[in-house]
Design a protein around this motif. Structure first.
Motif, short mmCIF file in Angstrom:
data_model
loop_
_atom_site.label_atom_id
_atom_site.label_comp_id
_atom_site.label_asym_id
_atom_site.label_seq_id
_atom_site.Cartn_x
_atom_site.Cartn_y
_atom_site.Cartn_z
N THR A 1 -9.37 1.00 1.14
CA THR A 1 -8.52 0.04 0.43
C THR A 1 -9.24 -0.40 -0.85
O THR A 1 -10.39 -0.04 -1.10
CB THR A 1 -8.19 -1.21 1.28
OG1 THR A 1 -9.31 -2.10 1.26
CG2 THR A 1 -7.84 -0.84 2.72
N LEU B 1 -0.40 3.78 -5.32
CA LEU B 1 0.41 3.30 -4.20
C LEU B 1 0.13 4.07 -2.91
O LEU B 1 0.29 3.54 -1.81
CB LEU B 1 1.89 3.43 -4.58
CG LEU B 1 2.94 2.80 -3.68
CD1 LEU B 1 2.67 1.31 -3.50
CD2 LEU B 1 4.34 3.02 -4.25
N ASN B 2 -0.34 5.32 -3.03
CA ASN B 2 -0.53 6.12 -1.80
C ASN B 2 -1.68 5.65 -0.92
O ASN B 2 -1.85 6.14 0.19
CB ASN B 2 -0.62 7.62 -2.12
CG ASN B 2 -1.86 7.96 -2.94
OD1 ASN B 2 -2.80 7.17 -3.04
ND2 ASN B 2 -1.87 9.14 -3.55
N LEU C 1 -1.61 2.77 0.32
CA LEU C 1 -0.98 1.80 1.23
C LEU C 1 -0.35 2.44 2.46
O LEU C 1 -0.41 1.87 3.55
CB LEU C 1 0.08 1.00 0.45
CG LEU C 1 0.73 -0.17 1.18
CD1 LEU C 1 -0.30 -1.16 1.68
CD2 LEU C 1 1.73 -0.87 0.26
N GLU C 2 0.23 3.63 2.31
CA GLU C 2 0.97 4.25 3.41
C GLU C 2 0.14 4.36 4.70
O GLU C 2 0.61 3.97 5.77
CB GLU C 2 1.49 5.63 2.99
CG GLU C 2 2.98 5.76 2.74
CD GLU C 2 3.86 4.60 3.16
OE1 GLU C 2 4.17 4.52 4.37
OE2 GLU C 2 4.27 3.79 2.32
N PRO C 3 -1.08 4.93 4.62
CA PRO C 3 -1.87 5.05 5.86
C PRO C 3 -2.23 3.71 6.50
O PRO C 3 -2.36 3.62 7.72
CB PRO C 3 -3.15 5.80 5.43
CG PRO C 3 -3.05 6.05 3.98
CD PRO C 3 -1.75 5.56 3.46
N LYS D 1 -0.28 1.01 6.41
CA LYS D 1 0.96 0.61 7.07
C LYS D 1 1.12 1.34 8.41
O LYS D 1 1.48 0.74 9.41
CB LYS D 1 2.15 1.04 6.19
CG LYS D 1 2.74 -0.07 5.40
CD LYS D 1 4.00 0.46 4.71
CE LYS D 1 4.23 -0.40 3.50
NZ LYS D 1 5.29 0.11 2.64
N GLN D 2 0.86 2.64 8.37
CA GLN D 2 1.01 3.45 9.58
C GLN D 2 0.03 2.95 10.66
O GLN D 2 0.39 2.82 11.82
CB GLN D 2 0.75 4.93 9.26
CG GLN D 2 1.12 5.88 10.38
CD GLN D 2 2.57 5.68 10.86
OE1 GLN D 2 3.51 5.68 10.06
NE2 GLN D 2 2.75 5.49 12.17
N GLU E 1 6.71 -5.57 -3.60
CA GLU E 1 6.41 -5.52 -2.17
C GLU E 1 5.21 -6.43 -1.88
O GLU E 1 4.18 -6.34 -2.54
CB GLU E 1 6.09 -4.08 -1.77
CG GLU E 1 5.72 -3.93 -0.31
CD GLU E 1 5.56 -2.47 0.12
OE1 GLU E 1 5.94 -1.56 -0.65
OE2 GLU E 1 5.04 -2.26 1.23
N TYR F 1 -1.31 -6.82 7.60
CA TYR F 1 -0.14 -6.85 8.49
C TYR F 1 -0.39 -7.49 9.85
O TYR F 1 0.20 -7.06 10.84
CB TYR F 1 0.42 -5.43 8.70
CG TYR F 1 0.84 -4.73 7.42
CD1 TYR F 1 2.04 -5.05 6.81
CD2 TYR F 1 0.02 -3.76 6.84
CE1 TYR F 1 2.43 -4.41 5.64
CE2 TYR F 1 0.39 -3.10 5.68
CZ TYR F 1 1.60 -3.43 5.08
OH TYR F 1 1.98 -2.78 3.93
#
Ligand code: AMP
Ligand code: ZN
Ligand code: FE
Ligand code: FE
Length: 275
Positions: free
Chosen positions: A234, A260-261, A263-265, A267-268, A56, A78
């Protein structure tokens, strides 16, 4: 494991995006952010190279701002490349003017060099000048070049053209990018807490807690500050390639073993910004 801070040959990394992707796959990275200095030109090559491996790619950038006359780096995750394009073009042009000024200062000091041609969308930085000084035989290593001429406050160092933390954070947010203060303890223009307050007031959304230069107690303090200010956390190795001469300890991809966890917040938050 994830890497949220890496450079390629589009700025001052020594690996192309394709080579970086191959190295990341080999090191067991599952999500890799491309965060070149003031340019997003490496994203496409990285995405193309990563696809067959199922790696990814997190599109990112590391903006160079100036605060209290010192450089302060802000990561953005992003952002919409189209919305950043005009402003980043201006930042890269500024980096080209700055590189030319540093070359001029070195010539005045008696160390003429030639900088390699850099293509459209490629951002020159002090490491390129350090390499040219090594190639010209004036110094043994780029570390020596930084120690003698290029480090902050040294005779051939030129600061970035004016671009404030407020402008940098606003640019990222209006491009849909999540602004994160990179390696806060490398900032030389003030102490972390008051600078963080200013950045939070300007719309900062996260802090790079994990970085190879941060000590365990600095990491703990940053975690505490993130909890206090409700900021995202981060981390990344700030990888510039295998032959990087930055520190005593070599920087290796995936050396921080970040889960990996994280990254989720992020992204959100990026989705919420675009919402
Ligand atoms: P620039 O954005 O042109 O100021 O260059 C910043 C980059 O130079 C950083 O990302 C590091 O890779 C490198 N750098 C900064 N300070 C030093 C130093 N004292 N020794 C070696 N490399 C450095
Ligand atoms: Zn760099
Ligand atoms: Fe940086
Ligand atoms: Fe960096």
């Amino acid at each position: 494991m994830i890497e949220l801070h890496c450079h390629t040959t589009y700025s001052d990394g020594t690996l192309t995006p394709g080579e970086l992707v191959a190295a990341a796959v080999k090191a067991g990275v599952v999500a890799l952010a491309i965060t070149d200095h003031d340019t997003v030109s490496g994203w496409d090559d990285a995405l193309a190279a990563a696809q067959p491996h199922g790696l990814e790619i997190v599109p990112g950038v590391e903006l160079s701002t100036v605060h209290n006359d010192r450089s302060l780096h802000i990561l953005g995750f992003y952002p919409n490349a189209e919305k950043l394009r005009g402003d980043l073009h201006e930042r890269v042009e500024g980096r080209k003017r700055r590189a030319a000024e540093m070359v001029e200062k070195l010539a005045e000091l008696g160390y003429p060099i030639e900088l390699p041609e850099m293509g459209e969308g490629m951002a020159p930085g002090r490491p390129h000048i350090a390499t040219a000084l090594v190639n010209a035989g004036y110094v043994q290593s780029s570390r020596e070049a930084f120690d003698r001429w290029l480090g902050d406050g040294k005779p051939a160092c030129v600061e970035y053209e004016k671009f404030s933390i407020v402008e940098g954070i606003a640019l990222l947010r209006r491009s849909g990018g999540v602004p994160v203060w990179a390696h806060p303890y490398l900032f030389r223009g003030g102490t972390v807490e008051p600078v963080l307050e200013e950045m939070v007031a300007a719309g900062l959304m996260g802090v790079e807690v994990y970085h190879p230069t941060h000590s365990p107690s600095q990491v703990d303090n940053l975690k505490k500050l993130c909890a206090e200010h409700n900021l995202l956390m981060t981390g990344g190795s700030d990888y510039h390639g295998p032959c990087d001469l930055k520190g005593k300890e070599a920087i290796r991809l995936n050396m921080l073993n970040l889960p990996l966890n994280l990254l989720e917040p992020i992204k959100q938050a990026a989705l919420d910004l675009k919402g």
